[in-house]
Structures are given as C-alpha cells and as structure tokens.
Scaffold this active site. Structure first.
Site, PDB file in Angstrom:
ATOM      1  N   SER A 264      -0.233   0.154  -4.060  1.00 18.56           N
ATOM      2  CA  SER A 264      -0.112   1.562  -4.407  1.00 18.56           C
ATOM      3  C   SER A 264      -1.428   2.278  -4.166  1.00 18.56           C
ATOM      4  O   SER A 264      -2.461   1.651  -3.956  1.00 18.56           O
ATOM      5  CB  SER A 264       0.297   1.711  -5.865  1.00 18.56           C
ATOM      6  OG  SER A 264      -0.842   1.550  -6.679  1.00 18.56           O
ATOM      7  N   LYS A 265      -1.382   3.595  -4.246  1.00 21.33           N
ATOM      8  CA  LYS A 265      -2.594   4.345  -3.930  1.00 21.33           C
ATOM      9  C   LYS A 265      -3.716   4.096  -4.939  1.00 21.33           C
ATOM     10  O   LYS A 265      -4.873   4.230  -4.612  1.00 21.33           O
ATOM     11  CB  LYS A 265      -2.280   5.835  -3.794  1.00 21.33           C
ATOM     12  CG  LYS A 265      -1.883   6.529  -5.069  1.00 21.33           C
ATOM     13  CD  LYS A 265      -1.720   8.025  -4.790  1.00 21.33           C
ATOM     14  CE  LYS A 265      -1.481   8.764  -6.082  1.00 21.33           C
ATOM     15  NZ  LYS A 265      -1.235  10.185  -5.873  1.00 21.33           N
ATOM     16  N   ARG A 266      -3.353   3.692  -6.145  1.00 17.41           N
ATOM     17  CA  ARG A 266      -4.381   3.426  -7.169  1.00 17.41           C
ATOM     18  C   ARG A 266      -5.053   2.072  -6.955  1.00 17.41           C
ATOM     19  O   ARG A 266      -6.161   1.849  -7.415  1.00 17.41           O
ATOM     20  CB  ARG A 266      -3.784   3.430  -8.575  1.00 17.41           C
ATOM     21  CG  ARG A 266      -3.147   4.720  -8.959  1.00 17.41           C
ATOM     22  CD  ARG A 266      -3.977   5.489  -9.981  1.00 17.41           C
ATOM     23  NE  ARG A 266      -3.609   6.882  -9.923  1.00 17.41           N
ATOM     24  CZ  ARG A 266      -4.439   7.892 -10.004  1.00 17.41           C
ATOM     25  NH1 ARG A 266      -5.734   7.670 -10.157  1.00 17.41           N
ATOM     26  NH2 ARG A 266      -4.018   9.123  -9.931  1.00 17.41           N
ATOM     27  N   ASP A 267      -4.347   1.150  -6.276  1.00 19.76           N
ATOM     28  CA  ASP A 267      -4.880  -0.211  -6.136  1.00 19.76           C
ATOM     29  C   ASP A 267      -6.194  -0.247  -5.398  1.00 19.76           C
ATOM     30  O   ASP A 267      -7.106  -0.969  -5.757  1.00 19.76           O
ATOM     31  CB  ASP A 267      -3.894  -1.095  -5.370  1.00 19.76           C
ATOM     32  CG  ASP A 267      -2.690  -1.419  -6.213  1.00 19.76           C
ATOM     33  OD1 ASP A 267      -2.853  -1.442  -7.438  1.00 19.76           O
ATOM     34  OD2 ASP A 267      -1.607  -1.621  -5.661  1.00 19.76           O
ATOM     35  N   PHE A 276      -6.402   4.309   2.070  1.00 22.40           N
ATOM     36  CA  PHE A 276      -6.150   5.475   2.914  1.00 22.40           C
ATOM     37  C   PHE A 276      -6.979   5.389   4.195  1.00 22.40           C
ATOM     38  O   PHE A 276      -8.073   4.826   4.187  1.00 22.40           O
ATOM     39  CB  PHE A 276      -6.497   6.758   2.155  1.00 22.40           C
ATOM     40  CG  PHE A 276      -5.601   6.991   0.975  1.00 22.40           C
ATOM     41  CD1 PHE A 276      -4.252   7.254   1.168  1.00 22.40           C
ATOM     42  CD2 PHE A 276      -6.089   6.908  -0.305  1.00 22.40           C
ATOM     43  CE1 PHE A 276      -3.409   7.438   0.090  1.00 22.40           C
ATOM     44  CE2 PHE A 276      -5.253   7.096  -1.398  1.00 22.40           C
ATOM     45  CZ  PHE A 276      -3.906   7.363  -1.199  1.00 22.40           C
TER      46      PHE A 276
END
Ligand code: GLU
Length: 509
Positions: A264-267, A276
C-alpha cells in the site's frame, strides 16, 4: 491471442499519485502494444469528481514520461479517438445509459441517499448486513420499475435527482476468458444493480470505462487484479450494447516484501523504500518519496517492475526497455501475487549504474558544479568509485577523499593497525613514494612491492596504513590508482598530516 489490431490503454483515475503497481500496469500495456505493433493509449478516468485530487493528472503523466512509457494517444498528445480525459467527454455518456433503459436493461432510480441508508440500517437490524440493490430488493425501491410511468416522467421533467442502474439479470452465469487467469465464471445472483449514471450528470467508472473502451476500439484490457470483480459487469454491458468484448488480462497484485498483503502507499516510507515513481507532496504537505528523487535510473526502476509478475523464461535479468518489448508476452505473466523486494531493486540500480559509461556518469556529476573538478577529473573519479556505488551520488560520497583530505581516520582500522612501528614505517614509505618519478599506478605499485620485499613485510602490514593516511578509510579501490589520481605532492602532504594526527591521537608506547 486474437488476430485483431492491438489497441491497449492505461486508464488511471487522478485520485492521487501513481502507485508503482499502476506504473507496472502502464508498463505491461506499453510492452504489449509495442511487441504487437499496436497502439498504447492513456485515458484519464476522472468521472468521480468527489475523489479528484489537483495535480494528480500532471503527476501521472510526468511520472510515466520519466519512466519512458510514452503513449501514442492521450492527453496532450491527441489522436483520432479523443478527447482522452473523460470529464471532457461528459456529454457522450448519457445516451448510452438511456439506450439501456430503452432496452429494459437499466432503469431510473430515485431513492435518495437517506432512503438508501435507512434501508441498509433496517437490513442490518434484521441481521442482513450486506443489503444490495438487486433483482430481489429493487421491487421495493423507488425506481422506474416500481413507480407509475407518469410519475417517472414527471420526476425527470421537474429535475428530481436520479441515477440509472443496471438491471442485473437473475441467476445467469457470466463467463469470460482472462488471458492470465483462464476462464472466469460468476453468477449474476452475486452482483448488484450497479449505478451506471449518477445524479451529477456523470457516468460511473463502469459505464464510462466500457463506452470508452468500445469507442476507442480497445482490443485488450490489461489492468490490476482489483478490477477482476468488475469484469463480469463489464462483460454484461458489452452484451447489453451488442458490442464485441475486448480480451481481458488481470495482473497479479504487488505484495509487501513479507508477502503479507497488498503493497500500500503507506508501506513504502514505513518500510524504507519508495512506492511511488516520483516524489509526491500532499495538500497537507506530507511527502511520499519517489524513485526518481532517491536517485534511481528510470531504466532500473522499469526493469525491476517488469519482473514483478512476469519473467522471460531465461536467466537474463537485465533488460533495456527495448529488450523488454522484445521479450514480453502475457502468457509469461503469473497469477500469484508478486512480492516486492527492496534489495533486489537496489541491485537493479547498481547494475544499471555499472552499465552506464564513465563519460555519461561524469556528465551527470558535472551538473553539481564541484569546485576545481573538470570533466576529465570527474571521469577519473567515476572510474575509481563506480563499482562501489549504487547511486550516482554515492560516487561522490564514497569517494569524497578524492576531492578533499580526510577529515577523520577510520577508528577500527586505526585501532587495529596503528601500532609499534606504524609511524616510522610510513615515514620510510613516504620517502620511497617521493622518489617515484613518473607517478603512474604501475610505478607506484612496483615501488611498493619493492618496499615490502626490502622490509620483509606482508602487504597487510603496510597497505592498510597507507590507505588510512591517504583516504581515512579501511577499504576502497586500488591504492595505487588513488595515489596516482591524487598526485605525489598531495599524497606526501596527506601522509605527513596523517602521521601527525594519528601520532597525537594514538600515541604508541
Ligand atoms: N480508472 C481505473 C483505475 O483507476 C481503470 C481500471 C481499468 O483499467 O479498467 O485503475
């Protein structure tokens, strides 16, 4: 694989930055198009205005451009199937939704959000938590199937808000063959009456996606696995319009390094690597780091991504974009989730750095405007440090001593080696060094070997001390190359300085 002309699209929604999973989807579409002499399209799916994030579209296009994933048709490029931004196509969707109503395959629904909430709450209270607007419940709701025709007409005329819902058939098996997953069969009793057209005059993702894929003559829909549950609805929509269905290929998920769940983007920043392609700063000022700014080459990033879900069937791992195009095929894409590996990603970067010529790397470094350092000197630094670097930056940090005298001396090496005769030994070697005429690595090495022989010492008794005084480090590239690069005068000065400093800080009994 079908014989038709290949036209594929990457269709991101500008709801935030592009996750690397999204870049992989774009990449596979790009590779597939190039491999098959087809066309690669970018389409921005921005029909959900509530989730629109300013700057996201620009971010996506810029990031793909950095990766070298360039479209043949898309926003800012054009093409005969444009516009390629759905909000700019807004007007064309309504007639399609109405066509389905006319065919009795869809219907108007007037239920307000409050009414829908009330029904859901009621169902929950009756221990039916997963209430759906579907073939069973729709007859108890406020829609064009239950209200008298004149009331429906009246409501539409007076501008009452409504949505258009798909009239999902009961108990029908929807089947399609996915290029990666094989046959998929879903019974419509598990599907709800999805909204196709919203009260704000915009189509939903489902309608716009199918209409545009049809109008843009998309031959293959290659997208992430999270869209697999939507595919049966899409297949039914193609049927409802009497259109040919494109081929589907749903790509495996990207998993966290431990294989535990979706990446996920938080990982990313939590686990110490970017998720990203490029930096993204939220409206609140929160920064999510990107591969570009961390110093990765786009080729290395793409090479790594290509292997998350695909393999060439050979042992080759390093591929240029062009080589990926040649090697790529959907039948080598796996079904199983692909575990992201941050170390392997660094390894790809390292391989790319090694493949880049010294001249090229020197040119990149020259943009840093380092004092007293021309292109020739930078090239020599690169050639010395390249093998020890992962990122271009490392060349200068690892090789800082090539530009300035050491500010400190490695503690471990000092403790281990700076003993007994160290100081006098280095004084002697300094003298020998001062006598080397042509200060080439070969001549320095010859003088050094000669010195060892005379002193009857092993290399380990002298070289680490020499390195310590010249570089301050316990390890590094060839000392003869380093000394030659620095020049005799500089070496002598560093040795004198080092002997003095270490003599004070590490007095030998
Ligand atoms: N707009 C969808 C997304 O954001 C596209 C899904 C598809 O490719 O059909 O991923």
């Amino acid at each position: 694989m079908s014989e038709k002309t290949v036209r594929v699209r990457f269709a991101p929604s500008p709801t935030g930055p592009l996750h690397m999973g999204g870049v992989r989807t774009a990449l596979y579409n790009y590779l597939f198009a190039r491999k098959n002499g087809g066309t690669f399209i970018i389409r921005i799916e921005d029909t959900d205005q509530t989730r629109f994030v300013p700057g996201a579209q620009e971010y996506i296009l810029d990031a793909l451009n950095w990766c070298g994933i360039t479209p043949d048709e898309g926003p800012g490029i054009g093409g005969e199937f444009g516009p390629y931004i759905q909000s700019e196509r807004k007007e064309l969707y309504r007639p399609y939704a109405e066509e389905l109503v006319a065919k009795d395959l869809a219907y108007y629904a007037f239920d307000t959000p409050e009414e829908l909430d009330a029904v859901r709450d009621q169902a929950k209270a009756m221990k039916m938590p997963n209430w759906q607007y579907n073939g069973v419940s729709r007859m108890n709701m406020k829609n064009s199937l239950t209200l008298p025709q004149d009331e429906v007409d009246q409501r539409i005329k007076q501008g009452d808000p409504y949505v258009i819902r798909m009239k999902m058939p009961r108990n029908k098996d929807v089947r399609f063959e996915d290029e990666i997953r094989g046959w998929v069969v879903v019974n419509t009793n598990n599907l709800d009456d999805k909204v196709l057209f919203k009260s704000d005059g915009m189509p939903t993702y489902h309608l716009a996606n199918v209409v545009d894929d049809h109008l843009m003559q998309i031959s293959h829909v290659i997208r992430g696995e999270e869209w697999l549950p939507s595919a049966p609805l899409h297949v039914l929509l193609y049927e409802a319009f009497d259109w040919n269905c494109p081929c589907f290929a749903h790509l495996p998920l990207l998993l966290r390094p431990d294989g535990n769940g979706k990446l996920s983007k938080r990982d990313g920043d939590r686990l110490g690597f970017p998720v990203f392609p490029t930096d993204w700063t939220t409206a609140e000022g929160e920064l999510y780091s990107g591969y570009r700014e961390k110093g990765y080459f786009p080729g290395a990033f793409i090479n790594m991504l290509a292997f998350l879900g695909w393999n060439p069937g050979t042992s080759q791992e390093i591929f240029s974009l062009e080589e990926l195009v040649q090697a790529f095929s959907l039948d080598r894409v796996g079904k199983a989730g692909a575990k992201f590996d941050a170390e392997k990603t660094k390894w790809f970067q390292q391989q790319y750095l090694r493949k880049t010529s010294d001249q090229e790397l020197a040119k990149i470094l020259s943009q840093k405007n380092i004092e007293n350092c021309d292109l020739n000197k930078l090239e020599a630094i690169v050639s010395l440090m390249k093998e020890r670097a992962t990122f271009v930056e490392d060349i200068l940090t690892e090789g800082a001593y090539l530009l300035q005298k050491p500010a400190e001396y490695d503690q471990k090496t000092t403790d281990k080696k700076w003993k007994n005769q160290a100081s006098s030994l280095m004084e002697e070697w300094k003298k020998v060094l001062g006598g080397v005429q042509d200060f080439t690595p070969e001549n320095i090495e010859a003088a050094f070997k000669n010195f060892l022989e005379q002193k009857e010492l092993g290399i380990g008794a002298v070289l680490p001390l020499f390195r310590l005084l010249i570089t301050g480090k316990g390890a590094g590239p060839s000392m003869f190359e380093i000394a030659s690069f620095l020049g005799k005068q500089e070496c002598i000065e560093r040795m004198e300085e080092g002997v003095k400093v270490l003599g004070e800080t590490h007095p030998v009994a």
